[in-house]
Design an enzyme around this catalytic site. Structure first.
Site, short mmCIF file in Angstrom:
data_model
loop_
_atom_site.label_atom_id
_atom_site.label_comp_id
_atom_site.label_asym_id
_atom_site.label_seq_id
_atom_site.Cartn_x
_atom_site.Cartn_y
_atom_site.Cartn_z
N ARG A 107 66.36 162.47 81.93
CA ARG A 107 65.80 162.77 80.61
C ARG A 107 64.42 162.13 80.56
O ARG A 107 64.30 160.91 80.68
CB ARG A 107 66.69 162.22 79.49
CG ARG A 107 66.15 162.50 78.09
CD ARG A 107 67.03 161.85 77.04
NE ARG A 107 66.45 161.99 75.71
CZ ARG A 107 66.72 162.97 74.86
NH1 ARG A 107 67.58 163.91 75.19
NH2 ARG A 107 66.15 163.01 73.66
N HIS A 134 65.43 172.00 77.14
CA HIS A 134 66.55 171.14 76.70
C HIS A 134 67.85 171.94 76.82
O HIS A 134 68.51 172.25 75.81
CB HIS A 134 66.31 170.69 75.26
CG HIS A 134 67.09 169.48 74.86
ND1 HIS A 134 67.99 168.84 75.70
CD2 HIS A 134 67.13 168.77 73.69
CE1 HIS A 134 68.54 167.81 75.07
NE2 HIS A 134 68.04 167.75 73.86
N GLN A 137 71.36 170.80 75.24
CA GLN A 137 71.43 170.95 73.78
C GLN A 137 71.85 172.36 73.41
O GLN A 137 72.68 172.56 72.52
CB GLN A 137 70.08 170.62 73.14
CG GLN A 137 70.06 170.76 71.63
CD GLN A 137 70.99 169.79 70.93
OE1 GLN A 137 70.90 168.59 71.15
NE2 GLN A 137 71.88 170.29 70.07
N CYS A 274 69.21 169.43 66.14
CA CYS A 274 69.58 168.71 67.36
C CYS A 274 69.62 167.20 67.16
O CYS A 274 70.17 166.49 68.01
CB CYS A 274 68.66 169.09 68.51
SG CYS A 274 66.90 168.96 68.13
N ARG A 320 77.83 168.06 72.10
CA ARG A 320 76.99 167.63 73.23
C ARG A 320 77.87 167.04 74.33
O ARG A 320 77.68 167.30 75.52
CB ARG A 320 75.97 166.56 72.78
CG ARG A 320 74.85 167.03 71.89
CD ARG A 320 73.93 168.04 72.55
NE ARG A 320 73.37 167.59 73.82
CZ ARG A 320 72.37 166.70 73.98
NH1 ARG A 320 71.81 166.15 72.92
NH2 ARG A 320 71.92 166.38 75.18
#
Length: 334
Positions: A107, A134, A137, A274, A320
Site C-alpha cells: 500500500r 484501489h 476496495q 471507502c 474489506r
C-alpha cells in the site's frame, strides 16, 4: 483456486468478468463460514509481508485479521520499518522478501512499485492501494452492493460516484464497471474526470457486458435513478494546504447531502464511502475544514446522510476483510 494460484492482484482489468465473479462468490462463502463457525483454514504455515508506505486502518486490519483467520502469520513493514526505495531498490527488496514470504501486500505510491514487486518477488503480490488503483476496495464495494440488492445482476444496478473522479477510486470504479456491466455515472466537474483513454477502454467493455459509463457535471441527471451514491474525501492529510481551498471550491456543489439523495427519486438509495470520511467536526482535519471553510456538519458527505439508514459504509468496511481474505486464499491455496 487454480485459476488464481500464485497470481498477483494488482488491478481489476488483469482479470476476466468470470474471475471477478468467482472471487466475489468465494468472499461471500468465506464470510458465511466465519459467521457460522465453519471456516476452514487454507493458509496454515504461510508467511505474509504487509508493506505500508501509506498508513491505513481498514486495509491493515483486514489483511491481518484475514490472515490470522486462515492460519497465516504476518510481518508489518511500515514507512519507517523498511528500506524499500530508499536504501534498497524495489527490485532488490522484492527478491529478498520473495525468499522469505509466501505473499506480499503493498500500500503506497506509484503503480509501478507494486508491479515491480510482483515481477521480481516470485510470489503473489496484492495491491492494497496505489496512486492509480484501489482494487481491493472495489471488491468490497461490489460484495456490499450484491448483499443490498440480492437477486439483481450488476448490469441492473446504477452506481453514482460524486466528487473527485480522477483518483484511484475513480479508476478502479471504471474497471469494475467494465467487467460487471454496471451503469456507472461519474458526477464531477470536468477538471476531476479520469483520463480519457481509460474511460474509452472501460466504456467499450462495459457496453459489451450490458452496462454504460457516463461522465457528467450535471448532478440532477447524473444521480437520477441511482441505487448507490458513493463519494470519497476531497483532501487528504499531508496534501499542501494551498490545495485545500481550490479543491473545496471545485467540489462543494458535489457534496452528498439529503438533497442529492432525494434527486435520485429512489427511496431505497444507499450511500457508500471507502472511509475515513469527514462527515463531522470530530477529527483534526474535519475541524480545520469547518473552521476555515465553513464546512460544518460534513465535507464530502453530510453527517445527516452518513448517519442515516441509507448509509451502508460499515457493512462495506467489514467486507474489506472478507474480500481480502478471498484474494489471499485464491492466490495462495490450490
Amino acid at each position: 483456486m487454480s485459476t488464481f494460484y500464485q497470481k498477483p492482484f494488482l488491478k481489476l482489468l488483469d482479470f476476466t468478468a468470470s474471475e471477478l465473479t468467482a472471487l466475489l462468490q468465494l468472499a461471500a462463502k468465506l464470510k458465511a463460514d466465519k459467521k457460522n463457525g465453519k471456516e476452514e483454514q487454507k493458509l496454515v504455515g504461510k508467511n505474509i509481508a504487509l508493506i505500508f508506505e501509506k498508513d491505513s486502518t481498514r486495509t491493515r486490519c483486514s489483511f491481518e485479521v484475514a490472515a490470522y483467520d486462515q492460519g497465516a502469520r504476518v510481518t508489518y513493514l511500515g514507512s519507517s520499518g523498511s528500506q524499500i526505495g530508499h536504501k534498497e531498490s524495489i527490485k532488490d527488496t522484492a527478491r529478498v522478501l520473495g525468499r522469505m514470504f509466501d505473499g506480499i501486500q503493498y500500500r503506497g505510491y506509484g503503480q509501478e512499485i507494486v508491479e515491480t514487486l510482483a515481477e521480481y518477488s516470485g510470489v503473489p503480490v496484492w495491491n492494497g492501494l496505489t496512486d492509480e488503483y484501489h482494487p481491493t476496495q472495489l471488491l468490497a464495494d461490489l460484495l456490499t452492493m450484491q448483499e443490498h440488492l440480492p437477486g439483481k445482476a450488476f448490469n441492473e444496478m446504477t452506481l453514482v460516484y460524486a466528487g473527485d473522479a480522477r483518483n484511484n477510486m475513480g479508476n478502479s470504479m471504471l474497471e469494475a464497471a467494465a467487467l460487471t456491466g454496471l451503469d456507472l455515472r461519474l458526477v464531477a466537474p470536468k477538471a476531476c474526470w479520469p483520463q480519457a483513454a481509460l474511460v474509452a477502454e472501460c466504456s467499450a467493455m462495459a457496453k459489451k457486458n450490458g452496462g454504460a459509463i457516463t461522465l457528467t457535471e450535471d448532478i440532477a441527471s447524473g444521480v437520477k435513478g441511482a441505487d448507490f451514491i458513493y463519494t470519497d474525501v476531497w483532501v487528504s492529510m499531508g496534501e499542501p494546504k494551498e490545495k485545500w481551498a481550490e479543491r473545496i471550491a471545485l467540489l462543494r456543489d458535489y457534496q452528498v447531502n439529503s438533497q442529492m439523495m432525494a434527486l435520485t427519486g429512489n427511496p431505497q438509495v444507499k450511500f457508500l464511502h471507502c472511509l475515513p470520511a469527514f462527515h463531522d467536526d470530530e477529527t483534526t482535519l474535519g475541524k480545520k475544514m469547518a473552521e476555515e471553510y465553513g464546512l460544518h456538519g460534513g465535507m464530502e458527505v453530510t453527517d445527516e446522510v452518513f448517519e442515516s439508514a441509507a448509509s451502508i459504509v460499515f457493512d462495506e468496511a467489514e467486507n474489506r476483510m472478507h474480500t481480502i481474505k478471498a484474494v489471499m486464499v485464491a492466490t495462495l491455496s490450490k
